[in-house]
Design a protein around this motif. Structure first.
Motif, short mmCIF file in Angstrom:
data_model
loop_
_atom_site.label_atom_id
_atom_site.label_comp_id
_atom_site.label_asym_id
_atom_site.label_seq_id
_atom_site.Cartn_x
_atom_site.Cartn_y
_atom_site.Cartn_z
N PRO A 82 0.82 -1.22 0.00
CA PRO A 82 0.00 0.00 0.00
C PRO A 82 0.86 1.27 0.00
O PRO A 82 0.47 2.27 -0.60
N GLU A 83 1.99 1.22 0.62
CA GLU A 83 2.89 2.39 0.65
C GLU A 83 3.39 2.72 -0.75
O GLU A 83 3.47 3.89 -1.15
N VAL A 127 0.59 7.05 -6.58
CA VAL A 127 -0.54 7.97 -6.76
C VAL A 127 -0.13 9.40 -6.43
O VAL A 127 -0.54 10.35 -7.09
N GLY A 128 0.71 9.54 -5.38
CA GLY A 128 1.18 10.88 -5.01
C GLY A 128 1.99 11.52 -6.13
O GLY A 128 1.86 12.72 -6.41
N ARG A 150 0.54 4.21 -2.66
CA ARG A 150 0.31 5.59 -2.22
C ARG A 150 1.37 6.52 -2.81
O ARG A 150 1.08 7.64 -3.25
N LYS A 151 2.60 6.05 -2.85
CA LYS A 151 3.69 6.86 -3.41
C LYS A 151 3.46 7.12 -4.90
O LYS A 151 3.64 8.22 -5.40
#
Length: 467
Positions: A279-280, A286-287, A283-284
């Motif tokens: 998930p990290e 998508v960021g 998230r990275k």
């Protein structure tokens, strides 16, 4: 439509007027000379005939003298008979005595005699039956002679007409010489105008197809020289603008390619159905996509604003605004980014500032652009200081950084469209141009100063306060 040459127009218009004027002057001078010569000859004959009549008047008062004999003697001994013929006209209006000894034709017209009988003096310019041109003067003597009515003097105008012709020819030669000088000087002058104009026209055609390498040679210190200098300066500016435009296109292409590559790479990565991505990592990714999309959006907005400015459709939605609120929002937007890049933002927030009449969204755009540049051109450990104050009815906002600075030679160009002083930093090169235009539309000023490379940059924005 046929092209009209400047030289041809000058010849038809100016030279035509000069020739007409010189022709008129030539005729006037010839007429004046003729009048002068004829008048002088007439006055001379009048003075001579008056002298003769004075002598005859004296003789008429001497009763012992034979007046007819004295008249005959005077005509025979007349000392200018080689140039002037002296005549005696009897009471019947006929010439009975002449200084030459030859009697003229009885049917000879003598208008001067008829005029003298009516008005006391007469003169006549005409031609003899032989064709010779003469001047005749008559004076009546009937007041002291019953036998003679008048004395008459006749002289040939052949020599006088010859002098008049000589003078007329001389004047005509002078007029033609003047016309020739006017033609030569006029053609030289027209050539001095036409030649550079042709050169300008030829070079302007090259400018039209994008060839700014040629320049107009300038050897004159007049309006034509000023025009050549202005066109050369225009060519320099166009050449610089063309170079900056090409550089801008290259820079924008690069700026667009970088975020698009990142977005595409992470999008392809996230599309892979693989449980190995945590998930990290997601998230990275998508960021990154969000951040790069925001960069693209900002760049597109700058391009749109620039397009609106160029087309004259850049408008403001003005109202009373709290400038501190907009400045605070812009500082907040970049605080986190500056912290991540180890750049310190110091914002000296005053308690209150006067309201400003303007478009709050556009003013916030200016603050965002200026603060973004300050952060962008700073490195880790640098500092960005933001101050706001008021003085003399104006609101003053300064954004100073300790970043890479600007060379003195670039300071005057940094607000020029497409110009980038530092090509190692991202950006389109039109942000400051848009910001400067927005501030100018608010009747304010935006000044950029720098002590030099590596010594930071200060941007000072001054806006009129709402009274």
């Amino acid at each position: 439509m046929a092209k009209k040459s400047i030289t041809k127009r000058w010849i038809v218009n100016n030279l035509g007027v000069v020739v007409l004027v010189m022709l008129m002057l030539d005729l006037i001078f010839i007429y004046a000379i003729q009048s002068y010569f004829y008048s002088s000859a007439r006055q001379y004959l009048i003075s001579k005939i008056n002298a003769v009549t004075s002598v005859l008047s004296v003789h008429s008062q001497d009763n012992a003298a034979n007046f007819s004999a004295e008249m005959r003697n005077m005509l025979e001994t007349f000392n200018e008979k080689d140039k002037i013929e002296l005549m005696a006209i009897n009471s019947k209006g006929r010439v009975v005595l002449t200084s030459s000894g030859f009697s003229p034709d009885e049917n000879l017209l003598m208008p001067d005699y008829e005029q003298a009988m009516e008005s006391g003096e007469g003169s006549f310019i005409g031609r003899m039956p032989s064709g010779e041109k003469i001047l005749a003067v008559s004076v009546p003597i009937s007041s002291f002679s019953s036998e003679y009515n008048s004395v008459r003097m006749v002289t040939s105008l052949t020599d006088i007409d010859s002098n008049i012709r000589t003078s007329g020819i001389a004047i005509t030669i002078v007029c033609f010489a003047i016309i020739l000088v006017v033609i030569i000087t006029g053609l030289y002058f027209a050539g001095s105008i036409v030649k550079p104009i042709r050169q300008i026209s030829s070079i302007a055609r090259k400018f039209a197809i994008g060839d700014f390498s040629v320049r107009i040679s300038n050897n004159s210190n007049d309006e034509i020289g000023d025009l050549c200098m202005a066109i050369n300066h225009m060519a320099n500016e166009l050449s610089n603008a063309e170079a900056m435009k090409n550089e801008f296109i290259s820079s924008v292409s690069h700026e667009l390619r970088t975020p698009l590559t990142a977005i595409k790479g992470w999008a392809e990565t996230l599309m892979i159905d693989d449980d190995e991505y945590s998930p990290e990592t997601v998230r990275k990714g998508v960021g990154v996509i969000v951040n790069e999309t925001e960069r693209l959006s900002q760049m597109v907005e700058e391009l749109l604003d620039f397009s609106r400015m160029q087309s004259g459709h850049f408008t403001l939605q003005a109202s009373n605004m709290d400038i501190l609120a907009e400045l605070g929002d812009a500082v907040l937007i970049y605080s986190e980014k500056a912290r991540r890049e180890n750049i310190k933002i110091e914002y000296n927030d005053p308690e209150m500032l006067p309201f400003v009449f303007g478009d709050k969204n556009r003013i916030r755009q200016v603050f965002i652009n200026v603060i973004d540049n300050a952060v962008k051109y700073s490195s880790a450990g640098d500092k960005v200081t933001i101050n706001a104050s008021t003085a003399d009815g104006k609101v003053i906002v300064t954004v100073a950084d300790t970043g890479c600075g600007i060379k003195e030679s670039d300071l005057s160009k940094v607000k020029t469209k497409f110009y980038k002083a530092n090509h190692t930093r991202r950006g389109s090169g039109i942000g400051l141009a848009v910001a400067d235009e927005i501030i100018a539309m608010h009747e304010g000023t935006m000044e950029i100063s720098s002590a030099g490379e590596g010594k930071g940059t200060t941007v000072t924005i001054v806006l009129p306060a709402k009274t």
